[in-house]
Design a protein around this motif. Sequence first.
Motif, PDB file in Angstrom:
ATOM      1  N   ALA A 180       8.818 -63.090  36.660  1.00 17.43           N
ATOM      2  CA  ALA A 180       8.183 -61.792  36.888  1.00 17.43           C
ATOM      3  C   ALA A 180       9.230 -60.687  36.877  1.00 17.43           C
ATOM      4  O   ALA A 180      10.277 -60.798  37.523  1.00 17.43           O
ATOM      5  N   GLY A 181       8.955 -59.632  36.152  1.00 15.09           N
ATOM      6  CA  GLY A 181       9.898 -58.516  36.103  1.00 15.09           C
ATOM      7  C   GLY A 181       9.247 -57.271  35.554  1.00 15.09           C
ATOM      8  O   GLY A 181       8.027 -57.171  35.445  1.00 15.09           O
ATOM      9  N   MET A 182      10.080 -56.296  35.229  1.00 11.12           N
ATOM     10  CA  MET A 182       9.623 -55.040  34.654  1.00 11.12           C
ATOM     11  C   MET A 182      10.351 -54.808  33.335  1.00 11.12           C
ATOM     12  O   MET A 182      11.568 -54.993  33.252  1.00 11.12           O
ATOM     13  N   LYS A 183       9.607 -54.401  32.333  1.00 10.85           N
ATOM     14  CA  LYS A 183      10.193 -54.017  31.050  1.00 10.85           C
ATOM     15  C   LYS A 183      10.378 -52.511  31.044  1.00 10.85           C
ATOM     16  O   LYS A 183       9.435 -51.761  31.301  1.00 10.85           O
ATOM     17  N   ILE A 184      11.594 -52.059  30.745  1.00  8.59           N
ATOM     18  CA  ILE A 184      11.903 -50.629  30.787  1.00  8.59           C
ATOM     19  C   ILE A 184      12.298 -50.155  29.395  1.00  8.59           C
ATOM     20  O   ILE A 184      13.215 -50.698  28.777  1.00  8.59           O
ATOM     21  N   GLN A 185      11.599 -49.145  28.899  1.00  7.45           N
ATOM     22  CA  GLN A 185      11.903 -48.537  27.603  1.00  7.45           C
ATOM     23  C   GLN A 185      12.132 -47.051  27.818  1.00  7.45           C
ATOM     24  O   GLN A 185      11.314 -46.384  28.456  1.00  7.45           O
ATOM     25  N   ALA A 186      13.241 -46.527  27.290  1.00  7.36           N
ATOM     26  CA  ALA A 186      13.616 -45.138  27.595  1.00  7.36           C
ATOM     27  C   ALA A 186      13.936 -44.345  26.333  1.00  7.36           C
ATOM     28  O   ALA A 186      14.332 -44.892  25.307  1.00  7.36           O
ATOM     29  N   THR A 187      13.765 -43.023  26.447  1.00  6.68           N
ATOM     30  CA  THR A 187      14.196 -42.088  25.417  1.00  6.68           C
ATOM     31  C   THR A 187      14.593 -40.791  26.112  1.00  6.68           C
ATOM     32  O   THR A 187      14.459 -40.666  27.330  1.00  6.68           O
ATOM     33  N   GLN A 188      15.095 -39.819  25.348  1.00  6.81           N
ATOM     34  CA  GLN A 188      15.525 -38.568  25.979  1.00  6.81           C
ATOM     35  C   GLN A 188      14.340 -37.692  26.330  1.00  6.81           C
ATOM     36  O   GLN A 188      13.317 -37.720  25.655  1.00  6.81           O
ATOM     37  N   ASP A 189      14.491 -36.919  27.396  1.00  7.06           N
ATOM     38  CA  ASP A 189      13.422 -36.020  27.829  1.00  7.06           C
ATOM     39  C   ASP A 189      13.723 -34.572  27.475  1.00  7.06           C
ATOM     40  O   ASP A 189      12.870 -33.709  27.637  1.00  7.06           O
ATOM     41  N   SER A 190      14.915 -34.286  26.992  1.00  2.99           N
ATOM     42  CA  SER A 190      15.331 -32.901  26.779  1.00  2.99           C
ATOM     43  C   SER A 190      14.762 -32.288  25.510  1.00  2.99           C
ATOM     44  O   SER A 190      14.819 -31.075  25.330  1.00  2.99           O
ATOM     45  N   VAL A 191      14.220 -33.096  24.603  1.00  2.00           N
ATOM     46  CA  VAL A 191      13.688 -32.587  23.336  1.00  2.00           C
ATOM     47  C   VAL A 191      12.225 -33.003  23.204  1.00  2.00           C
ATOM     48  O   VAL A 191      11.905 -34.188  23.287  1.00  2.00           O
ATOM     49  N   ALA A 192      11.351 -32.038  23.026  1.00  4.73           N
ATOM     50  CA  ALA A 192       9.932 -32.339  22.865  1.00  4.73           C
ATOM     51  C   ALA A 192       9.719 -33.175  21.602  1.00  4.73           C
ATOM     52  O   ALA A 192      10.322 -32.925  20.569  1.00  4.73           O
ATOM     53  N   GLY A 193       8.865 -34.174  21.697  1.00  6.20           N
ATOM     54  CA  GLY A 193       8.554 -35.020  20.542  1.00  6.20           C
ATOM     55  C   GLY A 193       9.149 -36.403  20.637  1.00  6.20           C
ATOM     56  O   GLY A 193       8.596 -37.357  20.089  1.00  6.20           O
ATOM     57  N   ALA A 194      10.287 -36.540  21.314  1.00  7.60           N
ATOM     58  CA  ALA A 194      10.923 -37.856  21.408  1.00  7.60           C
ATOM     59  C   ALA A 194      10.030 -38.848  22.147  1.00  7.60           C
ATOM     60  O   ALA A 194       9.887 -40.000  21.752  1.00  7.60           O
ATOM     61  N   MET A 195       9.423 -38.371  23.214  1.00  2.00           N
ATOM     62  CA  MET A 195       8.561 -39.232  24.017  1.00  2.00           C
ATOM     63  C   MET A 195       7.362 -39.734  23.207  1.00  2.00           C
ATOM     64  O   MET A 195       6.994 -40.917  23.266  1.00  2.00           O
ATOM     65  N   GLU A 196       6.746 -38.835  22.438  1.00  2.00           N
ATOM     66  CA  GLU A 196       5.600 -39.216  21.632  1.00  2.00           C
ATOM     67  C   GLU A 196       5.980 -40.246  20.580  1.00  2.00           C
ATOM     68  O   GLU A 196       5.247 -41.209  20.323  1.00  2.00           O
ATOM     69  N   GLU A 197       7.149 -40.058  19.966  1.00  4.67           N
ATOM     70  CA  GLU A 197       7.587 -40.958  18.900  1.00  4.67           C
ATOM     71  C   GLU A 197       7.966 -42.340  19.439  1.00  4.67           C
ATOM     72  O   GLU A 197       7.621 -43.361  18.848  1.00  4.67           O
ATOM     73  N   VAL A 198       8.668 -42.373  20.560  1.00  2.68           N
ATOM     74  CA  VAL A 198       9.207 -43.643  21.067  1.00  2.68           C
ATOM     75  C   VAL A 198       8.214 -44.374  21.969  1.00  2.68           C
ATOM     76  O   VAL A 198       8.000 -45.582  21.832  1.00  2.68           O
TER      77      VAL A 198
END
Length: 246
Positions: A180-198
Motif C-alpha cells: 500500500a502506498g501513494m503514487k505522486i506525479q508532479a509538474t510545475q505550477d508557475s506556468v499555466a497549461g503545464a498542469m492540464e498537459e501533465v
Amino acid sequence: MKKNKKIIALAAMVVMLTAGGTYAWFTSEANFEQAISMGSLKIETNYKAKTLKNIEPGETNDPEDNDSNKPLQGTIKNSGSLWSIMRLERDVQVKLKYSDNNLTPIEEADQKFSAAPKEIMSFKFAPTNGYESDNDFWFKDGQDRIYLVLAPSKSVKFDLVYKIDGPNTGNMYQLADINAGMKIQATQDSVAGAMEEVLGVSFDELEPIFNEDEEGNATGMQTFSVNLTPAQRYLMEKQAELAAFK
C-alpha cells in the motif's frame, strides 16, 4: 584610339563599382545575448515503512477510532527551484493466495501482485499540521484524489491513515500480501497549461481543502505573495468567495 580606351576604362570602373556596390553604403552591426538558467523540478519523499503483520479485516490505525492508534507519517519535499503541483493517488497492490472465498488455492507460480479493489483498503491522507501553511496548498478533485502545491525548497509532513474493510474482505484475502502506498506525479505550477498537459486536470475542476471548525466552516485562510502562481490565484479567488458567503 585614346577615346576608345577611355570608354573601356570607364566601363570597367562601372562594372567594379556595380560588383562591389554593397560596400559603398554605410553599414553597422550589433548584437546582444541573454543568459538563461533553467529551473529544476524535483520531488522527494521520506517515509519509513512499518512492519504490519497479522492484519485482520476491519483493522485501522485511525486515532478517531481509538486513541491508542497512530497514523503512519512521512515527508514530501520540493527540492527543486520551481513551485510544483503534484497529484497523490492511492496505489494498493494485492497478491492473493486463494482465488475465492472457498479458499481454493492459487498455484504459487500464478500468484502475482495486481491492483486491489478500492473498497478493500481506504486511505486518509492529510498534512500533519493542517492546511494553514503559506508554503503548501491542498486541493481535491471529483474522484477524491489529492493535489498538493508546494513551494520550492519546502517540505510538508503528512499523516497516512488506513482501514482494511470488513464486509468486503472475505476469506480469499486470508494470507494475502498487500503493498500500500501513494503514487505522486508532479509538474510545475508557475506556468499555466503545464498542469492540464501533465495531470489532465484544470483548477476549475478542483476544490481547495481548508481547515474546518466543528460546524464544517473553513478556517485558517492563507496569505499569498505578490507574484501569484496559478494555484495561488485560484485559491485566493476561492477564499474571497467563502469570505463573501459568510
